[in-house]
Enzyme design. Structure first.
Site, mmCIF file in Angstrom:
data_model
loop_
_atom_site.group_PDB
_atom_site.id
_atom_site.type_symbol
_atom_site.label_atom_id
_atom_site.label_comp_id
_atom_site.label_asym_id
_atom_site.label_seq_id
_atom_site.Cartn_x
_atom_site.Cartn_y
_atom_site.Cartn_z
ATOM 1 C CE LYS A 1 3.449 3.069 2.747
ATOM 2 N NZ LYS A 1 3.815 3.071 4.395
ATOM 3 C CD GLU B 1 10.501 1.451 9.901
ATOM 4 O OE1 GLU B 1 10.162 2.260 9.476
ATOM 5 O OE2 GLU B 1 10.510 0.611 9.674
ATOM 6 N NE ARG C 1 -6.206 -19.877 3.996
ATOM 7 C CZ ARG C 1 -5.790 -20.526 4.387
ATOM 8 N NH1 ARG C 1 -4.578 -21.399 4.320
ATOM 9 N NH2 ARG C 1 -4.008 -19.669 5.692
ATOM 10 C CE1 TYR D 1 1.045 -0.814 4.440
ATOM 11 C CE2 TYR D 1 0.339 1.676 4.236
ATOM 12 C CZ TYR D 1 1.194 0.653 4.900
ATOM 13 O OH TYR D 1 1.470 1.431 6.100
HETATM 14 C C1 LIG Z 1 6.617 1.974 10.155
HETATM 15 C C2 LIG Z 1 6.534 2.610 8.933
HETATM 16 N N1 LIG Z 1 7.551 2.975 8.693
HETATM 17 C C3 LIG Z 1 8.165 4.185 7.790
HETATM 18 C C4 LIG Z 1 6.923 5.048 7.198
HETATM 19 C C5 LIG Z 1 6.537 6.977 7.061
HETATM 20 O O1 LIG Z 1 6.510 6.557 5.482
HETATM 21 P P1 LIG Z 1 6.611 7.991 4.869
HETATM 22 O O2 LIG Z 1 7.174 9.344 4.674
HETATM 23 O O3 LIG Z 1 6.486 7.523 3.188
HETATM 24 O O4 LIG Z 1 4.861 8.577 5.177
HETATM 25 C C6 LIG Z 1 5.264 4.840 7.803
HETATM 26 C C7 LIG Z 1 4.735 4.930 7.066
HETATM 27 O O5 LIG Z 1 3.540 4.696 6.982
HETATM 28 C C8 LIG Z 1 5.335 3.328 8.629
HETATM 29 O O6 LIG Z 1 3.935 2.531 8.449
#
Ligand SMILES: Cc1ncc(COP(=O)(O)O)c(C=O)c1O
Length: 286
Positions: free
Chosen positions: A148, A181, A100, A33
């Site tokens: 992502k 993070e 599935r 996403y």
């Molecule tokens: C785990 C994670 N790290 C960092 C970010 C920041 O990413 P962005 O600046 O592209 O929104 C997100 C954003 O949803 C995230 O889910």
């Protein structure tokens, strides 16, 4: 006016929007996403978000659901149909619907869902005036958080834990004690010398688009950035701390695990980064 979602080629009312029960996104979190901020009628940093979407899809061998050139048009159209001037647009691609089975299905079309939602910029500005609190949690995610992926259960649990502790974000901490993070954001500190520090994005974190653009914002403001790991202790003793993401931009962190960062108020460097961000970011008319 009802909210409108785009689901696999159709614009449908949000309340009626649905995907099949055997969509692999639903069954396996087999999807990716992106979230783009919409600010003052512009989609912020859309080319970078779509480039990262392409990377996520490629890493997982998921086919593009539409030709690449069409997706920006669809994002704009969903924003327009929902009359979003400030808010966000969300795009999700999964490996599609199939009986599935763990292995990739043959000849299955990827699923594409796009939604958009309004947000109140005044509420975000107000939050930045007070800042947010974070807690730290042990890293327990898989090794490919550079993708992502919609598989966000550790993030869900970490952010719920933060909420229960009266905080707004949780920072994942590596076994070596360094901050990785947030559950949905990148983590930053500002040293006593006014240098911005954030962990390298080659491995172990998502390369945030806001993080990438922040390098340009910092350059414009004449601020130095060091890409290196930092410990929880260093963050607690920092001059400032903040998070970055598409929906929060630069958001001051005023407490970590209950300990105030500096005087417990948002830092001036963070606020200047926040203020300069929109001027520097790429803005696609919605
Ligand atoms: C785990 C994670 N790290 C960092 C970010 C920041 O990413 P962005 O600046 O592209 O929104 C997100 C954003 O949803 C995230 O889910």
């Amino acid at each position: 006016m009802p909210r409108i979602a785009y689901v696999n080629g159709r614009y449908v009312t949000h309340a009626d929007a649905a995907v099949h029960i055997e969509d692999r996104g639903y069954q396996f979190a087999d999807g990716v996403y992106e979230v783009c901020e919409v600010a003052q009628g512009f989609i912020v940093d859309m080319p970078r978000h779509l480039a990262r979407l392409n990377r996520s899809l490629t890493e997982l061998s998921i086919e593009w659901p539409v030709t690449k050139g069409v997706l920006p048009l669809l994002l704009r159209e969903v924003v327009r149909r929902n009359q979003v001037v400030n808010g966000l647009v969300y795009v999700q691609v999964t490996r599609g619907v199939a009986s599935r089975d763990f292995v990739f299905p043959a000849d299955t079309l990827s699923s594409l869902v796009i939604t958009a939602r309004k947000a109140d910029p005044a509420a975000a500005a107000k939050r930045a005036e007070t800042g947010i609190k974070v807690i730290t949690v042990p890293e327990n995610r898989w090794d490919r958080v550079d993708i992502k992926s919609t598989g966000l259960l550790p993030n869900v649990l970490a952010k719920q834990k933060a909420k229960e502790a009266g905080a707004q974000e949780a920072w994942f901490v590596d076994t070596d004690g360094s901050v990785k993070e947030g559950g949905s954001s990148n983590a930053w500190i500002v040293t006593r010398d006014g240098v911005l520090v954030t962990r390298p994005a080659e491995h172990g974190i998502l390369r945030g688009i806001t993080r990438t653009t922040m390098f340009e914002v910092a350059a414009k403001l004449g601020l130095k950035i060091e890409e290196r790991g930092f410990s929880v202790a260093e963050a607690k003793a920092a001059r400032e701390a903040f998070i970055s993401s598409a929906t929060t931009i630069a958001m001051p962190v005023v407490a970590i695990d209950g300990a105030a960062v500096a005087n417990g108020h948002p830092g001036s460097i963070t606020l200047s980064l926040r203020q300069a961000f929109f001027d520097v970011a790429e803005k696609s008319p919605a």
